[in-house]
Design an enzyme around this catalytic site. Sequence first.
Site, short mmCIF file in Angstrom:
data_model
loop_
_atom_site.label_atom_id
_atom_site.label_comp_id
_atom_site.label_asym_id
_atom_site.label_seq_id
_atom_site.Cartn_x
_atom_site.Cartn_y
_atom_site.Cartn_z
N HIS A 30 0.83 -1.22 0.00
CA HIS A 30 0.00 0.00 0.00
C HIS A 30 0.86 1.26 0.00
O HIS A 30 0.49 2.27 0.62
CB HIS A 30 -0.97 0.02 1.19
CG HIS A 30 -1.96 -1.11 1.15
ND1 HIS A 30 -3.14 -1.04 0.46
CD2 HIS A 30 -1.94 -2.33 1.72
CE1 HIS A 30 -3.81 -2.18 0.60
NE2 HIS A 30 -3.10 -2.98 1.36
N ASN A 77 -10.27 -3.02 2.21
CA ASN A 77 -9.93 -3.01 0.78
C ASN A 77 -11.20 -2.75 -0.04
O ASN A 77 -12.30 -2.69 0.50
CB ASN A 77 -9.34 -4.37 0.36
CG ASN A 77 -7.85 -4.49 0.67
OD1 ASN A 77 -7.13 -3.50 0.68
ND2 ASN A 77 -7.42 -5.69 0.93
#
Length: 499
Positions: free
Chosen positions: A64, A137
């Site tokens: 990320h 997510n």
Amino acid sequence: MPDNDQNKNQSVPRTTTTDAGIPATSDEYSLSVGPDGPLLLQDHYLIQKMAQFNRERVPERVVHAKGSGAFGYFEVTADVTPWTKAAFLNKVGKRTTVLARFSTVAGELGSADTQRDPRGFALKFYTEEGNYDLVGNNTPIFFIRDPSKFADFIHSQKRMPDTDMRSHNAMWDFWSLSPEALHQVAFLMSDRGTPKSYRHMNGYGSHTFMWVNAAGERFWVKYHFKTEQGIQNFTDAEATAMTAQDPDYHRRDLHDAIARNEFPAWRLEMQIMPFEDAANYRFNPFDLTKVWPHSDYPPITIGRLVLDRNPENFFAEIEQASFEPANMVPGIGTSPDKMLLGRLFSYPDAHRHRIGTNYLQLPVNQPQSEVHSYNKDGGMRYRHNGNQPVYAPNSYSGPQADSSLGEASWSTSGELVRSAYTLHAEDNDFIQAGNLYRHILDKTGRDHLVSNIVGHMSQGVERFVQERAVNLWRKVDSNFGERIAQGLGIAAPTTVGDD
Ligand code: NDP
């Protein structure tokens, strides 16, 4: 940030200073012995500039790394007190300030936003009972169900040690040896793997969490943030083209929309399972590779997330933002989801390494409620509680824990083992991926899924790995598997590596 504000609208510029506030005598010239002479060690201002510059970066996140974020609020729209006592959710109309960070997963800091990847959907709620972080997510599931496989999974997705390039062969090698990954791989290879923007995708807490109400009753819950902008995706070709045209496309889209006062919003829907249902549910409800079918637990709308403020300083407020699934407020707790339990450790550990011991004292990370902790000292600590006792118990009115808050708990027993979850009747790695293919995707969606998989598997994936993966896709759905086989020129079913 305060420093910027001080400098705005100054008709006469302020005098440059060192970081210690001492007026500087030149913005352009180093101190030298004569115009052509050597530079001097006593030019503290020059040395500070060079040394500070060398330290401008903190390590990027291992996963990320490339992300964008914005601030806003969460508003409660339905009474959830029957299920949770969380104070920030205790009244219809109540608003809580939120920070959201969206991200790709595998790419580095400078990578393109539109590459095929899951997207992070991390939220920090600045509640009156401390920070509540929901680190999800844009998919309701994940590739694996045990944190023991996480580092291996990520290694298979990132750059290889010899070439320093990503390897589709490694990705498919891992996936084809991990049948539990297939459901998420199907999501990833569908058009939802290339969302058009961060505004046009859903966010999911993904894990199963516990809610506890004021009476101590417990529920298992899942969070679904549904985009009010509508789901929009790029095709594979559109996404690939955009990686070249504008690598910051999603960042720009989010920033510019908020700057135009087009504030993106998401509706929060909850799936709520009575505590007692879990034991005998038809499959393990804590398995992160599975969704709870809506027909079993219909989503209930309870709130709305709105993002209405861009960061003023990206590094301070987004790059240094730290989200940790362990930040749960009273009324919200964990579950036997092993991936969630693993993440409780790994996130704060990553922040201590990446940002520093006292990362929670940075303005973007510090709670808006008071902190009365016995933790002390460490690098860069500047907030403290004065001369209060530094140990507990103590006789000097130091803070005391409130045992009446209780734990969000469940009972368990057994030998210490390394094993899969206890089996439920319908635990299976293929049914839900098959349902996605057969029942949810339309014809175009199915066609794109097949061609995206064939295209992805055609890039440097060894034949035996292709064959093993095709065998798994055949188990997901025989027609689906056959279409992939045909696309790869694999004629007939094979037993290589079949499990
Ligand atoms: P439902 O028909 O009740 O729900 C299917 C859900 O799939 C929709 O509500 C929507 O959820 C989501 N969806 C719609 N189009 C797509 C798409 N193109 N790609 C991915 N997801 C899409 O069936 P079930 O709940 O029984 O689920 C069937 C399958 O749908 C699952 O096996 C799973 O693969 C997939 N799915 C299920 C979700 C769930 O939480 N139950 C969530 C997402 C997908 P949304 O509004 O969240 O996009």
